[in-house]
Design a protein around this motif. Sequence first.
Motif, short mmCIF file in Angstrom:
data_model
loop_
_atom_site.label_atom_id
_atom_site.label_comp_id
_atom_site.label_asym_id
_atom_site.label_seq_id
_atom_site.Cartn_x
_atom_site.Cartn_y
_atom_site.Cartn_z
N TYR A 1 12.68 -33.92 -19.69
CA TYR A 1 11.55 -33.03 -19.44
C TYR A 1 11.55 -32.58 -17.98
O TYR A 1 11.62 -33.39 -17.06
CB TYR A 1 10.23 -33.74 -19.76
CG TYR A 1 9.05 -32.84 -19.54
CD1 TYR A 1 8.86 -31.73 -20.37
CD2 TYR A 1 8.17 -33.05 -18.52
CE1 TYR A 1 7.81 -30.88 -20.16
CE2 TYR A 1 7.11 -32.21 -18.29
CZ TYR A 1 6.94 -31.11 -19.12
OH TYR A 1 5.90 -30.25 -18.91
N GLY B 1 9.48 -29.75 -16.77
CA GLY B 1 8.42 -28.81 -16.44
C GLY B 1 8.18 -27.83 -17.57
O GLY B 1 8.73 -27.97 -18.67
N SER B 2 7.39 -26.81 -17.30
CA SER B 2 6.89 -25.97 -18.39
C SER B 2 7.99 -25.17 -19.08
O SER B 2 7.81 -24.74 -20.20
CB SER B 2 5.79 -25.05 -17.87
OG SER B 2 6.30 -24.29 -16.80
N GLY B 3 9.14 -24.99 -18.43
CA GLY B 3 10.20 -24.24 -19.07
C GLY B 3 11.21 -25.11 -19.81
O GLY B 3 12.27 -24.62 -20.23
N HIS B 4 10.90 -26.38 -19.96
CA HIS B 4 11.84 -27.33 -20.53
C HIS B 4 12.39 -26.89 -21.89
O HIS B 4 13.58 -27.04 -22.16
CB HIS B 4 11.13 -28.69 -20.65
CG HIS B 4 11.89 -29.72 -21.42
ND1 HIS B 4 13.17 -30.09 -21.09
CD2 HIS B 4 11.54 -30.48 -22.50
CE1 HIS B 4 13.58 -31.04 -21.93
NE2 HIS B 4 12.63 -31.28 -22.79
N ALA B 5 11.52 -26.34 -22.71
CA ALA B 5 11.95 -25.98 -24.07
C ALA B 5 12.81 -24.73 -24.08
O ALA B 5 13.55 -24.48 -25.03
CB ALA B 5 10.73 -25.79 -24.96
N PRO C 1 3.02 -24.06 -22.71
CA PRO C 1 3.68 -25.29 -22.28
C PRO C 1 2.85 -26.12 -21.31
O PRO C 1 2.95 -27.33 -21.33
CB PRO C 1 4.97 -24.78 -21.61
CG PRO C 1 4.77 -23.33 -21.38
CD PRO C 1 3.81 -22.86 -22.41
N GLU C 2 1.99 -25.47 -20.49
CA GLU C 2 1.22 -26.25 -19.51
C GLU C 2 0.25 -27.19 -20.24
O GLU C 2 0.15 -28.37 -19.94
CB GLU C 2 0.45 -25.33 -18.56
CG GLU C 2 1.32 -24.62 -17.53
CD GLU C 2 1.99 -23.38 -18.11
OE1 GLU C 2 1.62 -22.99 -19.25
OE2 GLU C 2 2.90 -22.83 -17.44
N SER D 1 2.09 -29.91 -22.22
CA SER D 1 2.59 -31.04 -21.44
C SER D 1 1.45 -32.01 -21.12
O SER D 1 1.66 -33.22 -21.06
CB SER D 1 3.26 -30.55 -20.16
OG SER D 1 2.32 -29.91 -19.34
N PHE E 1 1.08 -34.25 -24.41
CA PHE E 1 1.97 -35.39 -24.66
C PHE E 1 1.93 -36.43 -23.55
O PHE E 1 2.08 -37.61 -23.80
CB PHE E 1 3.41 -34.94 -25.01
CG PHE E 1 4.21 -34.32 -23.90
CD1 PHE E 1 4.66 -35.07 -22.83
CD2 PHE E 1 4.58 -32.97 -23.97
CE1 PHE E 1 5.43 -34.50 -21.84
CE2 PHE E 1 5.34 -32.40 -22.96
CZ PHE E 1 5.76 -33.17 -21.90
N GLU F 1 0.49 -34.13 -16.19
CA GLU F 1 1.31 -33.21 -16.97
C GLU F 1 2.80 -33.46 -16.84
O GLU F 1 3.61 -32.66 -17.30
CB GLU F 1 1.02 -31.78 -16.50
CG GLU F 1 1.25 -31.63 -15.00
CD GLU F 1 0.84 -30.29 -14.42
OE1 GLU F 1 0.41 -29.44 -15.19
OE2 GLU F 1 0.97 -30.15 -13.21
N ARG G 1 9.71 -33.66 -26.13
CA ARG G 1 8.83 -32.97 -25.19
C ARG G 1 9.07 -31.47 -25.10
O ARG G 1 8.79 -30.86 -24.08
CB ARG G 1 8.99 -33.58 -23.80
CG ARG G 1 8.65 -35.03 -23.82
CD ARG G 1 8.92 -35.70 -22.53
NE ARG G 1 8.13 -36.94 -22.49
CZ ARG G 1 8.08 -37.74 -21.45
NH1 ARG G 1 8.72 -37.45 -20.38
NH2 ARG G 1 7.37 -38.82 -21.50
N VAL G 2 9.62 -30.88 -26.15
CA VAL G 2 9.70 -29.43 -26.17
C VAL G 2 8.44 -28.91 -26.86
O VAL G 2 7.95 -29.52 -27.80
CB VAL G 2 10.96 -28.92 -26.89
CG1 VAL G 2 12.20 -29.26 -26.10
CG2 VAL G 2 11.05 -29.49 -28.30
N ASP G 3 7.93 -27.80 -26.39
CA ASP G 3 6.71 -27.27 -26.99
C ASP G 3 7.03 -26.23 -28.05
O ASP G 3 6.18 -25.92 -28.88
CB ASP G 3 5.79 -26.69 -25.92
CG ASP G 3 6.47 -25.60 -25.12
OD1 ASP G 3 7.64 -25.79 -24.76
OD2 ASP G 3 5.84 -24.55 -24.88
#
Lengths: 185, 842
Positions: free
Chosen positions: A153, A155-159, B73-74, B77, B80, B144, B460-462
């Motif tokens: 993981y 941060g917000s761009g992980h996916a 995603p914010e 995160s 989870f 987060e 942990r992917v959204d």
Amino acid sequence: MFFGAALIFVVVLALGALAMLRPRAIASLGPKRTILWGGLIVPSLILTMLVIAAFALGERLLAAPRPDMPLRIEVTARQWVWDFRYPDGSVTSGHVRMPAGEDVDFVLESADVIHGFWIPRLGGKLDAIPGHRNVIRLRADRPGTYGGVCAEYCGSGHAVMPFTVEALPRAEFDALSSGLAEARR
Amino acid sequence: MKARQKPEPIRLHKELSAIWETPPGIAQLSAVNHTIVGKRFILTAFVFFAIGGLLAMLIRVQLATSSTAFVGPERYSQFFTMHGTVMMFLFAIPLFEGFAMYLLPKILGARDLAFPRLSAYGFWCYLFGGSILIVALLLGVAPESGWFMYTPLSSSVYSPGINNDIWLLGITFVEISAVSAAIEIIVTILRLRAPGMSLERMPIMAWYLLITALMMLFGFPPLILGSILLELERAFGLPFFDPVRGGDSLLWQHLFWLFGHPEVYIIFLPAAGAISMMIPTFARHELVGYTAVVVAVVAVAFLSFGLWVHHMFTVGIPHLALAFFSAASGLVAIPTGVQIFAWIATLAEGRRPRWDVPMLYLGGFLFIFVLGGLTGVMLAMVPFNWQAHDTHFVVAHLHYVLVGGFVFPMMAATYYWLPHFTGRVSDHKLSVPAFWLIFGGFNLTFFLMHLTGLRGMPRRVDVYPAEAGWDWLNLLSSVGGFVMAAGFALFVVDLVLQVRFGTAAPRNPWGARTLEWAMPTPPPAYAFASLPHIDDRADRLDPDTLGAELSSGDGYLGHARNGWMETLGVDMATGAPSEIVILPNRTFKPLISGVLTLFFVLCLLFKFYWLSLVVLALVFASLLAWSHGMGARRDCEELAAGNGLVLPLHWQAERPPSWWAMVLACAADATMFASLLFGGLFLWLVAPQWPPALVARPSVVLALFAALMIGAAAVSGRLAVRALQERGPVPLWLGLVGATQLAAAFLFLLMAAQIPAPTSHAHQATSLAILVYAAIHAGIGAIFAMHGFWRWHGGYLSALRSLDLRIARIWHDYAAVTGLVSLAATFLLAFLASAPAEGARP
């Protein structure tokens, strides 16, 4: 490993059920023997074999130095893109070429946070950690296009940090590389 | 027969109740009784479980298909991160603490825990710390960066908001409460048992809890230290984990998993202890292999501290080291197997096991936990781990282990002990369908996740692409999740119905053979009207006749005296009675200290650092005020404890519970200090950007003076005790302790202030942290000296009543040793920083 685990699972549950339904069958073994064999001897044997096998396999997968060092591709991870630098100095982003049928060393670095370099179809993963260089040795047995992802993981761009891997026959790979080098010149 | 006036049971009950009971209304906030505080912990933990479950539902909605994402995603995160954090820190640990607090005195044959006010304070810390996190979640500023908060993602560079500060401060708040609970549990088990209950006669649950608490004592400090260092980095820019300035994110991972892996067993072992209590009852046979089980639990505890690296197989550690940790990880399967086969053998030996609701849930435990254990062995194998690490396979594995190894046994335990809580029997109506919904839903959700993970879906992917082909697996997992949630809802309804409308139960409805059933249910506040003598293993008793004897006052301390809350202290190993322990009665002090501690945490959170120092002083003052009125102003002769036994009061005893508590507190503190030193060496050895441009060279003169002062303080502390015993000048020596400790604190701070540019490099930051650590310890020593003077002035100290000074002496000795080590460490680090280990660097 899967079938072994399934077998152990069935045996343990069967013993548990037997203890409830036909206690005498297990009691006749004697409690000491049940605990000794079930808890100590059998698992010790299985675990010893597993650990040795896993170590041998791990040694083979490791990027150990050897006389004919494989092709090295430098990978820099950053939020949220992968950069690949080839021996000839050319750089690609979000997309990597590699020769098929031979080992390739990926040297992993991170420009910001920890990322996880993973091409599921080619094998294990390794983290790209800022301030450290990790090397993972992978091999694509057949030419083709594979998907890669970030596994840690970040941060917000992980996916949305995927990359594609294009495994080419060695000749094509060389041709493309020299072609690119040519074009740059 | 000795002529002895026998109190009537009813009169005894009334007299004891008048002393022990907490009146309704506002006085409930002053409760310190273990039954009340234990129940509060359990209920609060279930509320947090519901919150964590709700978050899990949101996660499953988000992931149900590749196109059902409903938050960005914010927000995701935060979901989870909070799901993991709530379940680990605010549900699992406090739930077991609650069970331990409620049950321990009752299975040991004591009237309460060793430090009732500490458990109350721990509860307030837990409630307030947890509430900070939940409020943050509602305001959308929850942590987060994942529940393991990997740096540098969690640092202020990549997560600038208040979110992660909330995690670091809120969780540290809760952790300190957990360490204090651990001290309380250890001391209670070792010192407050029924006379005659030697260690090898303890009920098996006491062994499990003792070992678990010891693990907490040594497992939590590394994380507390890590959190403090990360917060220092975030708040003041002191680099410990920042790779650009000589820190290393791997240090965080080591500190985190040094806590994090024992944590898994800290959660599992108490549940296994509960299983070891329930199985013999339903098998109608004592636990088979008692000694083997104790050895197995000790083995798990040791192993669990030696395998944290298996969470870090993919960070690039040499393969031979990985092989070591891999073998150790696999090895844990053996003691776990011993326990499972001991349970199976116990059931078989009983010849006619009884089937009831708790057994159904234990069946669910066996099924799920064995699967989780097997995938655990798979993950312990390095090559497989490289493939499965950080995928949904791991998510599946950890839920199989934790839900199988903790949630199912604890639900069994809830049904098993519910008649004890409420005095009502449980019946089957809803508990059976609830079980099948939870069990079926669980397996549907998580079994499929193994496959999702093997097919390459990372944790942990959204969102995930539709072409990945994970849609149908995820959809089924989500459906399973909602089935499971329905099961939990039914479980809650069932509990509420049983608590409100269950039929009254006879005592000991299951026919158990342990002490907690030798009392009326629901239990009276004083637990036992008189304390039993144990001359057999404490899981072979006959609670029915014993209960009647004890309530008629036939055991020890079967009286009400001076309004005192009395229980017995025993020798650690043999269980021979050694003193009468007078416990403190209900008081608002723990609540006041808890609220002040909350203010302190809030000050740090909102960065009012100067104000926070004032509040911290108030916290200390409020804690010291706890001792006001404790003890006595005159020496007291030994007192009758019943059945011809005559014993001293605990403050005139050699090593009463509070003495041991100080020893254990120093052990926990030493673990934290050792982690700090480890961090300093680790960074020098492994971190990038070394050597530093500037070296923090401490002044030799200042260091010598500091060493002199801290040593003088320890010597004066010892002389103060001797002066008290030989009627010498106590205030003189106490004054000297205070003065030298203050001087030492000042010198340490001066040395810290001389460190050049502490934010420039981890080397300076570490030296600063070590010196400030030493200064804080010297400062606390000065407070102890003032407190000793206050107690002396109040007339609470005498040659016989020297406990306060002897406890302080432990601290002064400890502060001297760590102070000297701190000085040596700063010189060593300065030496190393100027002569880097060339060969060791890659």
